[in-house]
Design a protein around this motif. Sequence first.
Motif, mmCIF file in Angstrom:
data_model
loop_
_atom_site.group_PDB
_atom_site.id
_atom_site.type_symbol
_atom_site.label_atom_id
_atom_site.label_comp_id
_atom_site.label_asym_id
_atom_site.label_seq_id
_atom_site.Cartn_x
_atom_site.Cartn_y
_atom_site.Cartn_z
ATOM 1 N N ASP A 50 0.924 -1.309 -0.073
ATOM 2 C CA ASP A 50 -0.202 -0.033 -0.164
ATOM 3 C C ASP A 50 0.775 1.251 -0.041
ATOM 4 O O ASP A 50 0.487 2.377 -0.602
ATOM 5 C CB ASP A 50 -0.798 0.149 1.433
ATOM 6 C CG ASP A 50 -1.771 1.246 1.260
ATOM 7 O OD1 ASP A 50 -1.742 2.013 2.265
ATOM 8 O OD2 ASP A 50 -2.639 1.554 0.355
ATOM 9 N N ASP A 54 0.473 4.249 -2.465
ATOM 10 C CA ASP A 54 0.219 5.741 -1.899
ATOM 11 C C ASP A 54 1.210 6.830 -2.369
ATOM 12 O O ASP A 54 0.827 7.891 -2.270
ATOM 13 C CB ASP A 54 0.008 5.466 -0.656
ATOM 14 C CG ASP A 54 -1.118 5.052 0.136
ATOM 15 O OD1 ASP A 54 -1.108 4.691 1.333
ATOM 16 O OD2 ASP A 54 -2.027 4.540 -0.799
ATOM 17 N N TYR A 141 -12.812 -1.226 -6.222
ATOM 18 C CA TYR A 141 -11.591 -0.737 -5.626
ATOM 19 C C TYR A 141 -11.483 -1.189 -4.021
ATOM 20 O O TYR A 141 -10.481 -1.586 -3.808
ATOM 21 C CB TYR A 141 -11.388 0.856 -5.804
ATOM 22 C CG TYR A 141 -10.396 1.438 -5.046
ATOM 23 C CD1 TYR A 141 -10.439 1.983 -3.663
ATOM 24 C CD2 TYR A 141 -9.247 1.142 -5.515
ATOM 25 C CE1 TYR A 141 -8.992 2.411 -3.079
ATOM 26 C CE2 TYR A 141 -7.848 1.485 -4.953
ATOM 27 C CZ TYR A 141 -7.954 2.208 -3.737
ATOM 28 O OH TYR A 141 -6.534 2.534 -2.955
ATOM 29 N N ARG A 198 -6.273 12.928 -4.800
ATOM 30 C CA ARG A 198 -6.794 11.415 -4.846
ATOM 31 C C ARG A 198 -8.202 11.490 -4.762
ATOM 32 O O ARG A 198 -8.697 12.120 -3.894
ATOM 33 C CB ARG A 198 -6.006 10.809 -3.676
ATOM 34 C CG ARG A 198 -4.431 10.783 -3.848
ATOM 35 C CD ARG A 198 -3.781 9.738 -3.047
ATOM 36 N NE ARG A 198 -3.961 8.466 -3.818
ATOM 37 C CZ ARG A 198 -3.442 7.253 -3.297
ATOM 38 N NH1 ARG A 198 -2.930 7.016 -2.129
ATOM 39 N NH2 ARG A 198 -3.822 6.058 -3.892
HETATM 40 MG MG LIG Z 1 -3.515 3.045 -0.552
#
Ligand SMILES: [Mg+2]
Length: 340
Positions: A50, A54, A141, A198
């Motif tokens: 992750d 990110d 998602y 985002r």
């Molecule tokens: Mg993420």
Amino acid sequence: NNQGELSPTLKQCYKYLKLTSRSFAAVIQALDGELRNAICIFYLVLRALDTVEDDMTIPNDVKIPMLRHFHLNLQDTHWSFHDSKEKDKIVLEDFPTITAEFQALAPVYQEVISDICCKMGNGMTVFLDRGVGSLHEWNEYCHYVAGLVGIGLSRLFSASKLESPEVGRDERLANNMGLFLQKTNIIRDYLEDVLQGREFWPKEVWGKYGRKLGDLAEPDNRQQALHCLNELITNALELVPDCIAYMTRLHNQSVFNFCAIPQVMAIATLERCYNNPAVLTGVVKIRKGEAVKMMMGVSNVEKVKAIMHYFTSQIESRIPKDDPNAERTREVCSKALACT
Ligand SMILES: [Mg+2]
Ligand SMILES: O=C(O)CO[C@@H](C(=O)O)[C@@H](OCCCCCc1ccc2ccccc2c1)C(=O)NCCCCCc1ccc2ccccc2c1
Ligand SMILES: [Mg+2]
């Protein structure tokens, strides 16, 4: 368990767990038997993955293959990555410590972790450079980044024999445990994500209330933004019956606590966020004292039902008269209340 018996690399892994997760470190460390180390490593492997997802400073031509091949790093004790700017970059820089402990796990746990890591990495690439469009894509998602975690955890619970085979087989309930947590995070983190460019709020919903997702932060659009927020919270509340059904099947106390505590924190967060303008202008977090009080009170499913009942009826009691989804929200609340 006293840390004395742990190998230096395993001790280091628990340091990384505490460093990278406020909400999961305590409940993971309290797990019984083989689950404790397996789920600690599962967490660190996925947190490393992750962190790549990110990190907006990693260009896509590097990031895409990195995400897709990430699970192969588990077979390479030397792989590490030193070009991340993210807060949790330490797990990428010292990935060999995590890999060493991954390879010390029983093969059945390694297989689950590697399989979920592969599926999550590939799923993340689907949404890399575009926001979330339809509600179906929102579910897709959240399946990739959290539903798969629930599915993997459920397989680990059953493989450890601390929970029945049914827990590991029912992917729909396990998936929805993750969706409830991830949708709550996405709803809560609106401003933080928008400021980083985002877009995790689904356009199928926010598109009814503004031209651009960022417009919802404007004071002039306050009313529209609250209606959008309330509609997303209503969508998340639809998952409550499945989460309760999942937790009703658990028999091991440490597994139950591990699953129940994030769930009650999430329903409390949704209640704090409902019709709350602070979501659009800052960050809404529930106070530590409130959280600890709740954690003490979730030792069995009746107590979890009581907490779900309390927060759901708090939401129902303050549905704005002029909210376009008022009727739908009342329906979803009463369906959730029927299970609690
Ligand atoms: Mg993420
Ligand atoms: O960067 C951040 O700080 C937050 O990242 C969010 C994001 O980037 O969207 C986002 O990253 C998601 C991708 C990595 C998943 C990491 C993870 C989280 C919790 C775990 C718990 C146990 C074992 C493994 C775990 C793996 C994030 O951390 N969201 C928090 C909600 C995800 C919850 C996952 C999950 C799913 C089902 C569960 C069922 C029972 C108990 C815990 C559960 C936990
Ligand atoms: Mg993240």
